[in-house]
Scaffold this motif. Structure first.
Motif, PDB file in Angstrom:
ATOM      1  N   GLY A 125     -60.943  41.533 -24.186  1.00  0.00           N
ATOM      2  CA  GLY A 125     -61.885  40.685 -23.529  1.00  0.00           C
ATOM      3  C   GLY A 125     -62.938  41.896 -22.730  1.00  0.00           C
ATOM      4  N   TYR A 126     -63.387  41.185 -21.828  1.00  0.00           N
ATOM      5  CA  TYR A 126     -64.751  41.924 -21.124  1.00  0.00           C
ATOM      6  C   TYR A 126     -64.814  41.077 -19.771  1.00  0.00           C
ATOM      7  CZ  TYR A 126     -66.708  37.986 -23.699  1.00  0.00           C
ATOM      8  OH  TYR A 126     -66.777  36.696 -24.162  1.00  0.00           O
ATOM      9  N   GLY A 131     -66.606  39.555 -12.797  1.00  0.00           N
ATOM     10  CA  GLY A 131     -65.723  40.819 -12.659  1.00  0.00           C
ATOM     11  C   GLY A 131     -64.370  40.620 -13.541  1.00  0.00           C
ATOM     12  N   LEU A 132     -64.191  39.219 -13.572  1.00  0.00           N
ATOM     13  CA  LEU A 132     -62.679  38.868 -14.035  1.00  0.00           C
ATOM     14  C   LEU A 132     -62.643  38.939 -15.666  1.00  0.00           C
ATOM     15  CD1 LEU A 132     -61.868  36.267 -11.370  1.00  0.00           C
ATOM     16  CD2 LEU A 132     -61.228  38.668 -11.210  1.00  0.00           C
ATOM     17  N   SER A 202     -67.819  47.172 -17.991  1.00  0.00           N
ATOM     18  CA  SER A 202     -66.700  47.962 -17.721  1.00  0.00           C
ATOM     19  C   SER A 202     -65.593  47.357 -16.864  1.00  0.00           C
ATOM     20  CB  SER A 202     -67.240  49.481 -17.252  1.00  0.00           C
ATOM     21  OG  SER A 202     -67.878  49.095 -15.906  1.00  0.00           O
ATOM     22  N   GLY A 203     -64.432  47.990 -16.857  1.00  0.00           N
ATOM     23  CA  GLY A 203     -63.215  47.351 -15.989  1.00  0.00           C
ATOM     24  C   GLY A 203     -62.310  46.530 -16.681  1.00  0.00           C
ATOM     25  N   VAL A 204     -62.707  46.240 -18.023  1.00  0.00           N
ATOM     26  CA  VAL A 204     -61.566  45.186 -18.648  1.00  0.00           C
ATOM     27  C   VAL A 204     -61.393  45.898 -19.987  1.00  0.00           C
ATOM     28  CG1 VAL A 204     -61.174  42.781 -19.666  1.00  0.00           C
ATOM     29  CG2 VAL A 204     -62.408  43.006 -17.407  1.00  0.00           C
TER      30      VAL A 204
END
Length: 303
Positions: A125-126, A131-132, A202-204
């Protein structure tokens, strides 16, 4: 340290021009990229078509349009296509048979030494607007995995074994203990960087991060099992992480290319990524494997 290193280049994949304008998608661009990489010494090429949703004859025709001229000139090229995915019905596709239907068609027309087995399931995912994590589940059931291994056996494809997370490797090791891994199997450790599989934010990410302890964990699992293995970083730059040099120092191989690579500050070509990788191999003292050496390292059928 002088043993040859297989440098596989995944030239396009799910990357499109908005992410990297240098990605080769048309047959002409694919041919230009591949010939340039082969001339520079790349060991293996992984490729997609312009449309991953194509299945069966349509998918085979798209691959053959791009690859027939390459293989007419370089019939010993070590290469392989991806699986088909009908995204209209979800990431799993209509059926495992449909996802692989183009493989025998292509192999009947041109040399094709490698197949794919994705031995597990994973969430990919993304980040959404909060932001989840959002995305989909990439599903390969045990029956799907058995079908893929059987197809590789039947058509004498050396399986490319993508390891998205540790359970994938557990399945591979089960087949190995049962004596059921087809000849030519290669384990490929996929590490997830901060931009993840799709680089939509970013972040996932997925799987293990691209650090030394993650590679050590995989190598501990692989201890005593004599299979070639490689490392790659998705949603980042492999060469910026210690797993690249560590893999070379531990006898492993490298998987690079525009499919995997993402850096918000640069959009390199596949050839640029290869030349940067070659410089690291030279620094460590391992030559890049030729096509013939790659076939022997992987123990591909017919070698």
């Amino acid at each position: 340290m002088e043993s040859p290193v297989v440098v596989e280049v995944a030239i396009n994949g799910g990357t499109f021009p908005d992410r990297n304008p240098n990605v080769p998608l048309t047959p002409e661009h694919i041919q230009s990229d591949v010939f340039g990489l082969l001339d520079a010494g790349a060991s293996m090429i992984h490729t997609h078509t312009y449309d991953i949703n194509l299945q069966g004859q349509a998918a085979a025709d798209a691959y053959l349009e791009a690859w027939r001229p390459i293989l007419e000139e370089r019939p010993d090229t070590v290469w392989y296509p991806t699986l088909s995915v009908d995204q209209s019905v979800g990431a799993k596709g209509e059926s495992v048979e449909g996802r692989f239907a183009h493989y025998p068609i292509i192999a009947a027309e041109v040399p094709m030494p490698i197949g794919i087995v994705d031995p597990g399931s994973v969430n990919l995912g993304y980040p959404d607007e909060d932001g989840l994590p959002t995305g989909f589940s990439y599903v390969n059931t045990f029956d799907d995995i058995k079908y893929a291994f059987n197809l590789c056996d039947e058509h004498r494809f050396g399986p490319s074994l993508a390891i998205y997370e540790p359970t994938f490797l557990q399945t591979v090791l089960t087949y190995h203990r049962a004596g059921r891994l087809p000849q030519g199997s290669m384990v490929k450790f996929y590490f997830g960087d901060e931009w993840g599989m799709f680089a939509k934010g970013s972040g996932v990410s997925f799987g293990l991060p691209p650090n030394a302890s993650s590679l050590e964990a995989y190598l501990d699992m692989l201890d005593g099992v004599d299979l070639p293995w490689s490392v790659s970083v998705w949603g980042g730059d492999l060469l910026k992480w210690p797993v690249a040099r560590m893999a070379l120092e531990r006898g492993g191989h490298l998987h690079i290319g525009i499919e995997d690579h993402f850096d918000p500050e640069r959009t390199p070509t596949n050839l640029e990524l290869f030349e940067e990788t070659k410089a690291l191999c030279d620094e460590v003292g391992r030559p890049i494997a030729t096509g013939d050496q790659t076939r022997k390292i992987l123990d591909l059928p017919g070698t």
